[in-house]
Design an enzyme around this catalytic site. Structure first.
Site, PDB file in Angstrom:
ATOM      1  N   CYS A  45      68.045  53.114   6.685  1.00 15.16           N
ATOM      2  CA  CYS A  45      67.974  52.373   5.421  1.00 15.16           C
ATOM      3  C   CYS A  45      66.763  51.454   5.277  1.00 15.16           C
ATOM      4  CB  CYS A  45      69.248  51.547   5.251  1.00 15.16           C
ATOM      5  SG  CYS A  45      70.761  52.501   5.316  1.00 15.16           S
ATOM      6  N   HIS A 100      68.791  45.545   1.055  1.00 19.76           N
ATOM      7  CA  HIS A 100      68.665  45.773   2.496  1.00 19.76           C
ATOM      8  C   HIS A 100      67.307  45.373   3.074  1.00 19.76           C
ATOM      9  CE1 HIS A 100      70.882  48.458   5.658  1.00 19.76           C
ATOM     10  NE2 HIS A 100      70.884  47.176   5.959  1.00 19.76           N
TER      11      HIS A 100
END
Length: 469
Positions: A45, A100
């Site tokens: 991610c 993120h």
């Protein structure tokens, strides 16, 4: 951007694999788009998102690994991000979905880094939009511009994201160009059943295949419908003809349920299945074709800037402008080399390995997890996650490699796209060249000191908010 969507987990890529996946919208979009079949991300991610936003290799930003709940710091503030450049070019900029890239301070949040608005989650959320238990932390990180948000009633993540994007489209003043970064949590764990309408195509599989696989397929169908709804809103607003629409995944699918077939590997590893996902580019001016031109996630920043004809100076980036190569099937890619990733952590290999690879160790510590590609040759050090995983519902049998992985592996992807034949001993000169490339990148490899801070974990499943302001 989808999250953990496998290379073989869309209908148009799953032909012949025995997959039951249903993605009618993406299949129809692929027919009228450029399919970027040699498009590379990173292994998970945060690294992919950092590379996309900065146009830089993660070894230069310190974002080689994930930034999780309770982690400090975030993507360093000295790096200029894509929305900041686009604002200078006159764009309205909005983000919906998964960030993120840091949240311990407000300065790291999207609405403080170039986006006019941010509705989404800073790290990881539940598909059901309920508080999520992550190890010893129970959190709810849904927010709007830094303020906690709760969702009333039953909500499914893909549907919620689509609704919020559609609101942005409807409210947008079309005298100004629009940039929307839509980062779905789907189809990341935790795997859950999507609403009933998405379960129906797969009900016959219940009890016959891995439960996580069944749940994942329902989530993929919900994602497909969400994308269809967003494009529908663009069409309703008469914006579709002028929209450059890019769809990709942040990395390959996770081994426990996804299919990256026929590629080798999965999320977290540097085999092809971990760093390639389905990628489409659509614009009314583009002809549809399947592109095998090498492209890296860092390339999107200069490519988008070129597509919109904005001459803003991009600061010391690693991405290259691919717009001409995308527009014209006959034009070769300007990229022939790419650093896939280079982790900051390394360890000395076993004594026997150091003896066997004595000459290689003089160039680069092969105990450092890394991957690099030049032309058709790809080199991996400390390779992991190297299985070939077929769809669980298929009659194709998944398999492991016949021999143990080596500390250093070389593949010729032109002759061996599925990485079945390791050839480092046959091409020592190529190994040397690629190790020298890694050694050059190692000289400026940034290591951020990530800290686990318990203050970043809310009590009683409360909202996760910046705690170091």
């Amino acid at each position: 951007m989808a999250d953990d969507l496998g290379y073989g987990d869309v209908g148009y890529k799953a032909v012949g694999s025995g997959s039951a996946v249903k993605t009618p919208f993406l299949d129809s979009l692929a027919e009228v788009s450029v399919q970027m079949d040699n498009h590379y991300t990173l292994q998970k991610c945060t690294p992919t998102r950092a590379a996309l936003m900065t146009g830089k290799y993660t070894s230069r930003t310190g974002a080689q690994n994930s930034i999780r709940f309770k982690f400090t710091p975030g993507l360093p503030l000295e790096h200029i991000l894509m929305p900041e450049y686009l604002k200078r070019c006159g764009f309205a900029t909005h983000m919906v979905g998964k960030w993120h890239l840091g949240h311990c301070k407000s300065a790291y949040l999207p609405h403080r880094r170039g986006f006019d608005s941010f509705f989404g989650y800073v790290a990881l959320t539940s598909q059901l939009m309920t508080p999520l238990h992550v190890r010893d932390c129970c959190t709810s990180d849904l927010m709007y511009n830094g303020e906690p948000v709760t969702v009333e009633g039953n909500s499914f993540e893909s549907e919620l994201v689509a609704r919020k994007v559609n609101e942005i489209i409807k409210k947008h003043n079309q005298s100004k160009p629009l940039f929307a970064y839509v980062a779905f949590q789907a189809v990341h764990v935790p795997f859950v059943e999507a609403p009933e309408e998405y379960r129906k195509p797969y009900e016959s599989m219940l009890g016959k295949v891995n439960e996580n696989r069944y749940k994942l397929l329902t989530m993929i169908s919900a994602l497909d419908r969400a994308l269809e709804n967003i494009v529908g809103s663009l069409k309703d607003a008469e914006m579709w003809e002028d929209t450059l629409f890019v769809f990709t995944s942040d990395n390959g699918g996770a081994a426990r349920a996804a299919s990256n077939w026929p590629l080798r590997g999965a999320k977290l590893g540097y085999y092809e299945g971990g760093i390639r996902g389905p990628t489409l580019v659509h614009h009314s001016s583009l002809s549809s074709y399947v592109s095998n031109k090498m492209m890296h996630i860092t390339d999107w920043l200069p490519t988008i800037m070129s597509a919109i004809q904005c001459d803003e100076n991009l600061h010391d980036i690693d991405g290259v402008d691919q717009w001409d190569a995308i527009k014209d099937e006959s034009i070769k890619t300007p990229r022939n080399t790419m650093l896939i990733n280079l982790l900051p952590n390394s360890s000395k290999p076993k004594k026997s390995v150091m003896e066997e690879y004595k000459e290689e160790m003089k160039i680069f510590n092969i105990g450092t997890p890394a991957a690099v590609r030049k032309h058709d040759f790809k080199l991996l050090t400390v390779p992991t996650h190297g299985v070939w995983t077929a769809p669980r519902e298929s009659t194709i049998v998944s398999r492991k490699p016949a021999t143990d992985t080596k500390p250093l592996e070389l593949y010729n992807l032109a002759n061996d796209p599925y990485e079945q034949h390791e050839i480092s001993e046959e091409h020592p000169e190529v190994v040397k060249e690629l190790l020298e490339i890694l050694a050059e990148h190692q000289k400026r490899n940034v290591k951020l000191k990530h800290h686990l801070d318990k203050a970043g974990c809310s009590e009683n499943c409360g909202p996760v908010l910046p705690w170091l302001d």
